[in-house]
Design an enzyme around this catalytic site. Sequence first.
Site, PDB file in Angstrom:
ATOM      1  N   CYS A   1     -23.690   1.884 -30.218  1.00 28.98           N
ATOM      2  CA  CYS A   1     -23.401   2.518 -28.928  1.00 28.98           C
ATOM      3  C   CYS A   1     -24.458   3.470 -28.383  1.00 28.98           C
ATOM      4  O   CYS A   1     -24.849   3.342 -27.228  1.00 28.98           O
ATOM      5  CB  CYS A   1     -22.043   3.205 -29.002  1.00 28.98           C
ATOM      6  SG  CYS A   1     -20.730   1.967 -29.084  1.00 28.98           S
TER       7      CYS A   1
ATOM      8  N   THR B 159     -17.133   0.234 -22.863  1.00 31.97           N
ATOM      9  CA  THR B 159     -18.079   1.101 -22.160  1.00 31.97           C
ATOM     10  C   THR B 159     -18.847   0.277 -21.124  1.00 31.97           C
ATOM     11  O   THR B 159     -19.486  -0.719 -21.479  1.00 31.97           O
ATOM     12  CB  THR B 159     -19.063   1.720 -23.173  1.00 31.97           C
ATOM     13  OG1 THR B 159     -18.306   2.436 -24.147  1.00 31.97           O
ATOM     14  CG2 THR B 159     -20.048   2.646 -22.482  1.00 31.97           C
TER      15      THR B 159
ATOM     16  N   HIS C 155     -28.569  17.317 -36.146  1.00 34.02           N
ATOM     17  CA  HIS C 155     -29.113  17.024 -37.472  1.00 34.02           C
ATOM     18  C   HIS C 155     -30.261  16.028 -37.339  1.00 34.02           C
ATOM     19  O   HIS C 155     -30.047  14.897 -36.873  1.00 34.02           O
ATOM     20  CB  HIS C 155     -28.022  16.461 -38.386  1.00 34.02           C
ATOM     21  CG  HIS C 155     -26.828  17.360 -38.464  1.00 34.02           C
ATOM     22  ND1 HIS C 155     -26.867  18.577 -39.114  1.00 34.02           N
ATOM     23  CD2 HIS C 155     -25.598  17.258 -37.932  1.00 34.02           C
ATOM     24  CE1 HIS C 155     -25.690  19.171 -38.982  1.00 34.02           C
ATOM     25  NE2 HIS C 155     -24.903  18.397 -38.265  1.00 34.02           N
TER      26      HIS C 155
HETATM   27  P1  NAD Z   1     -16.575  -5.265 -31.416  1.00 39.15           P
HETATM   28  O1  NAD Z   1     -17.637  -6.247 -31.127  1.00 39.15           O
HETATM   29  O2  NAD Z   1     -16.433  -4.697 -32.781  1.00 39.15           O
HETATM   30  O3  NAD Z   1     -15.150  -5.901 -31.042  1.00 39.15           O
HETATM   31  C1  NAD Z   1     -14.914  -6.659 -29.890  1.00 39.15           C
HETATM   32  C2  NAD Z   1     -13.873  -7.728 -30.256  1.00 39.15           C
HETATM   33  O4  NAD Z   1     -13.426  -8.369 -29.067  1.00 39.15           O
HETATM   34  C3  NAD Z   1     -14.435  -8.834 -31.136  1.00 39.15           C
HETATM   35  O5  NAD Z   1     -13.634  -8.967 -32.292  1.00 39.15           O
HETATM   36  C4  NAD Z   1     -14.383 -10.082 -30.255  1.00 39.15           C
HETATM   37  O6  NAD Z   1     -14.157 -11.277 -30.992  1.00 39.15           O
HETATM   38  C5  NAD Z   1     -13.220  -9.732 -29.352  1.00 39.15           C
HETATM   39  N1  NAD Z   1     -13.197 -10.466 -28.073  1.00 39.15           N
HETATM   40  C6  NAD Z   1     -14.195 -10.645 -27.187  1.00 39.15           C
HETATM   41  N2  NAD Z   1     -13.757 -11.323 -26.106  1.00 39.15           N
HETATM   42  C7  NAD Z   1     -12.449 -11.561 -26.304  1.00 39.15           C
HETATM   43  C8  NAD Z   1     -11.432 -12.209 -25.548  1.00 39.15           C
HETATM   44  N3  NAD Z   1     -11.683 -12.734 -24.341  1.00 39.15           N
HETATM   45  N4  NAD Z   1     -10.193 -12.281 -26.070  1.00 39.15           N
HETATM   46  C9  NAD Z   1      -9.909 -11.771 -27.262  1.00 39.15           C
HETATM   47  N5  NAD Z   1     -10.834 -11.141 -28.034  1.00 39.15           N
HETATM   48  C10 NAD Z   1     -12.076 -11.033 -27.546  1.00 39.15           C
HETATM   49  O7  NAD Z   1     -16.763  -4.111 -30.354  1.00 39.15           O
HETATM   50  P2  NAD Z   1     -16.402  -2.564 -30.491  1.00 39.15           P
HETATM   51  O8  NAD Z   1     -17.385  -1.891 -31.374  1.00 39.15           O
HETATM   52  O9  NAD Z   1     -14.956  -2.421 -30.764  1.00 39.15           O
HETATM   53  O10 NAD Z   1     -16.719  -2.058 -29.003  1.00 39.15           O
HETATM   54  C11 NAD Z   1     -15.953  -2.520 -27.904  1.00 39.15           C
HETATM   55  C12 NAD Z   1     -16.350  -1.718 -26.675  1.00 39.15           C
HETATM   56  O11 NAD Z   1     -15.994  -0.342 -26.867  1.00 39.15           O
HETATM   57  C13 NAD Z   1     -17.827  -1.709 -26.332  1.00 39.15           C
HETATM   58  O12 NAD Z   1     -17.970  -1.640 -24.933  1.00 39.15           O
HETATM   59  C14 NAD Z   1     -18.330  -0.421 -26.955  1.00 39.15           C
HETATM   60  O13 NAD Z   1     -19.472   0.074 -26.299  1.00 39.15           O
HETATM   61  C15 NAD Z   1     -17.149   0.495 -26.749  1.00 39.15           C
HETATM   62  N6  NAD Z   1     -17.010   1.575 -27.744  1.00 39.15           N
HETATM   63  C16 NAD Z   1     -17.255   1.308 -29.061  1.00 39.15           C
HETATM   64  C17 NAD Z   1     -17.074   2.326 -30.001  1.00 39.15           C
HETATM   65  C18 NAD Z   1     -17.365   2.105 -31.454  1.00 39.15           C
HETATM   66  O14 NAD Z   1     -17.335   3.078 -32.210  1.00 39.15           O
HETATM   67  N7  NAD Z   1     -17.644   0.892 -31.918  1.00 39.15           N
HETATM   68  C19 NAD Z   1     -16.629   3.587 -29.583  1.00 39.15           C
HETATM   69  C20 NAD Z   1     -16.370   3.802 -28.227  1.00 39.15           C
HETATM   70  C21 NAD Z   1     -16.558   2.782 -27.314  1.00 39.15           C
HETATM   71  C1  UGA Z   2     -20.918   7.467 -31.066  1.00 41.68           C
HETATM   72  C2  UGA Z   2     -20.267   8.700 -30.432  1.00 41.68           C
HETATM   73  O1  UGA Z   2     -20.345   9.793 -31.346  1.00 41.68           O
HETATM   74  C3  UGA Z   2     -18.792   8.425 -30.095  1.00 41.68           C
HETATM   75  O2  UGA Z   2     -18.231   9.554 -29.435  1.00 41.68           O
HETATM   76  C4  UGA Z   2     -18.723   7.210 -29.180  1.00 41.68           C
HETATM   77  O3  UGA Z   2     -17.396   6.884 -28.884  1.00 41.68           O
HETATM   78  C5  UGA Z   2     -19.389   6.036 -29.860  1.00 41.68           C
HETATM   79  O4  UGA Z   2     -20.765   6.372 -30.180  1.00 41.68           O
HETATM   80  C6  UGA Z   2     -19.433   4.851 -28.959  1.00 41.68           C
HETATM   81  O5  UGA Z   2     -19.494   4.979 -27.764  1.00 41.68           O
HETATM   82  O6  UGA Z   2     -19.411   3.778 -29.552  1.00 41.68           O
HETATM   83  P1  UGA Z   2     -20.876   6.337 -33.483  1.00 41.68           P
HETATM   84  O7  UGA Z   2     -21.758   5.293 -32.902  1.00 41.68           O
HETATM   85  O8  UGA Z   2     -19.729   5.946 -34.334  1.00 41.68           O
HETATM   86  O9  UGA Z   2     -20.250   7.231 -32.302  1.00 41.68           O
HETATM   87  O10 UGA Z   2     -21.788   7.259 -34.366  1.00 41.68           O
HETATM   88  P2  UGA Z   2     -22.277   8.778 -34.327  1.00 41.68           P
HETATM   89  O11 UGA Z   2     -21.547   9.554 -35.342  1.00 41.68           O
HETATM   90  O12 UGA Z   2     -22.324   9.311 -32.952  1.00 41.68           O
HETATM   91  O13 UGA Z   2     -23.782   8.577 -34.834  1.00 41.68           O
HETATM   92  C7  UGA Z   2     -24.695   7.821 -34.039  1.00 41.68           C
HETATM   93  C8  UGA Z   2     -26.079   7.857 -34.657  1.00 41.68           C
HETATM   94  O14 UGA Z   2     -26.640   9.154 -34.507  1.00 41.68           O
HETATM   95  C9  UGA Z   2     -26.100   7.557 -36.160  1.00 41.68           C
HETATM   96  O15 UGA Z   2     -27.256   6.768 -36.425  1.00 41.68           O
HETATM   97  C10 UGA Z   2     -26.217   8.927 -36.800  1.00 41.68           C
HETATM   98  O16 UGA Z   2     -26.824   8.910 -38.057  1.00 41.68           O
HETATM   99  C11 UGA Z   2     -27.095   9.633 -35.770  1.00 41.68           C
HETATM  100  N1  UGA Z   2     -26.954  11.099 -35.773  1.00 41.68           N
HETATM  101  C12 UGA Z   2     -25.771  11.673 -35.461  1.00 41.68           C
HETATM  102  C13 UGA Z   2     -28.061  11.867 -36.059  1.00 41.68           C
HETATM  103  O17 UGA Z   2     -29.166  11.352 -36.334  1.00 41.68           O
HETATM  104  N2  UGA Z   2     -27.923  13.239 -36.034  1.00 41.68           N
HETATM  105  C14 UGA Z   2     -26.769  13.843 -35.717  1.00 41.68           C
HETATM  106  O18 UGA Z   2     -26.721  15.084 -35.690  1.00 41.68           O
HETATM  107  C15 UGA Z   2     -25.647  13.039 -35.429  1.00 41.68           C
END
Ligand code: NAD
Ligand code: UGA
Length: 482
Positions: free
Chosen positions: A297, A159, A288
């Site tokens: 995120c 992101t 909720h």
């Molecule tokens: P994370 O920190 O769990 O994972 C990132 C991984 O990348 C780590 O394991 C790290 O060691 C590895 N890494 C970093 N630099 C590297 C490199 N040069 N080569 C190889 N590995 C490398 O992160 P995440 O939660 O998976 O999120 C990643 C991105 O996706 C963020 O921008 C986040 O905002 C976005 N995103 C996250 C979620 C989510 O639910 N966690 C959902 C949608 C989008």
């Molecule tokens: C959120 C988005 O839902 C995903 O679509 C997105 O990809 C992701 O962020 C991201 O960009 O990383 P996530 O962080 O896994 O996903 O968790 P959510 O289920 O969205 O919950 C986020 C927070 O909001 C939690 O603390 C949850 O308890 C809270 N929440 C959620 C509320 O307090 N009320 C609600 O009705 C829903």
Amino acid sequence: MNAMDAARAGQRQPSRSHQPRSSHEARVTYAPRSPRRASLVCVVGAGYVGLTTAACLADLGHDVCCVESNPARLDALHRGEIPIVEPGLEEIVAATTAAGTLRFTSDIAAAMDGCAIAMLCVGTPPRATGDPDLRQLAAAAAQVSAAATRDAVIVVKSTVPPGTCEAIGLLAVDHARAGVTITIASNPEFLREGHAVTDFMHPDRVVVGSAGARAAELVADLYPEDVAMVTCDTRAAELVKYASNTFLAIKISFANEVAGMCERLGADALEVLEGVGLDSRIGSEFLHPGAGYGGSCLPKDVAGFAALGHTLGWPVPLAEAAQQVNTRARHSVTDKLRLLLGDLAGRTVTVLGLAFKAGTDDVRDSPAVALVHQLSRAGASVHVFDPLVFLPGLPATQVPDPYEAALGADALVVATAWPAFAALDYDRLAKAMNGRVVVDAVNTMDLALLAEAGLEPYGTGRGRPVTFHPVVWQPLQWTASG
Ligand code: NAD
Ligand code: UGA
């Protein structure tokens, strides 16, 4: 009916090409697209997004090499261990590694050899200013560009603020070998933790931003064939992601605002918000109330959206208000406990839950962890139980059993909505506790049953006692002359 209307109505549109019609016009297409070709894909980062993406793409028939730079994480993956809690992921990783379609490495050059698609799934953590720290992304883009042995598309799944893909494009030109052309595409990820595999395989939509049709087509072809595909330019795709997370955060904050009103009115926010959410234009999801939104995120992306607004000279007061409401929500439990118990110094408070939401072991920016710190700073002695998480360094006594955690407590707080907490034996909890107060911040327990067990239960927005928050209306004037 145009494609956007059809998407709202859940109808399928005939297939059209993926090409954006202009730099500012998105289009939505539905399967059947061109027959999907198996691709050789390099996924960089094996976190929530990278590991899910790599495993699911391998499961869809692509040949995937996942690069991870953290040695401990990579070793775990080589041993067949999954470093995150995601239902279904372990099975897919096991099946695809056994089939040879998913491999893990730290060697980006080996992963990029002959590869035409690299998906960057590295972290973009927040900086103090609200802007994301893009250093992991820049490093990964430079490594991939330098390693590419043929023309390749770098797909940014992390992101990022709008404009980042264009900057990555310039960086790629600097690092690419002579004769190798790197194209950048934005393909933001919308999965939720705890539902990552299902969300990846059955997304509401896939968004692909690119400057050219060929890159968009390559990315679109990676996905299951029957998903709504939004194609646009990279800035628009990047903004879709920021705007989506910000809208979700605003919705949650609105629910928390209504919850506070309900507590002061003696109304039940669950009833009120059910009534609101049943309007199909509003919808009942993300309505909720609780202890504020957390996780890695939503807080980060609302901050990024707000910072972007300031950069553009177009502040975004709705997003900033959501942040203020969220800060208030994240203090609501401590405020309630002070109202109910007075000074918290010397009190014993049990906190059930540490994960930022149920279904995950992720504690990044968790409201539950923040609560433990608030209580500890207020001088309370804090006992904690979470079914998945043990957090070293927490200013609390962490125990492996909820009833043990409740022993001698003046108050008990439910901070994460684990279904197991609702199923606890309330009589046993009541016997273990010293005091009677239970604050179910995430509305997961049955308040009536808690009361039957002799406890004094409070939820979030469950406007119970007029004595707790007396209604303070001026007497209404009923006469016509007023
Ligand atoms: P994370 O920190 O769990 O994972 C990132 C991984 O990348 C780590 O394991 C790290 O060691 C590895 N890494 C970093 N630099 C590297 C490199 N040069 N080569 C190889 N590995 C490398 O992160 P995440 O939660 O998976 O999120 C990643 C991105 O996706 C963020 O921008 C986040 O905002 C976005 N995103 C996250 C979620 C989510 O639910 N966690 C959902 C949608 C989008
Ligand atoms: C959120 C988005 O839902 C995903 O679509 C997105 O990809 C992701 O962020 C991201 O960009 O990383 P996530 O962080 O896994 O996903 O968790 P959510 O289920 O969205 O919950 C986020 C927070 O909001 C939690 O603390 C949850 O308890 C809270 N929440 C959620 C509320 O307090 N009320 C609600 O009705 C829903």
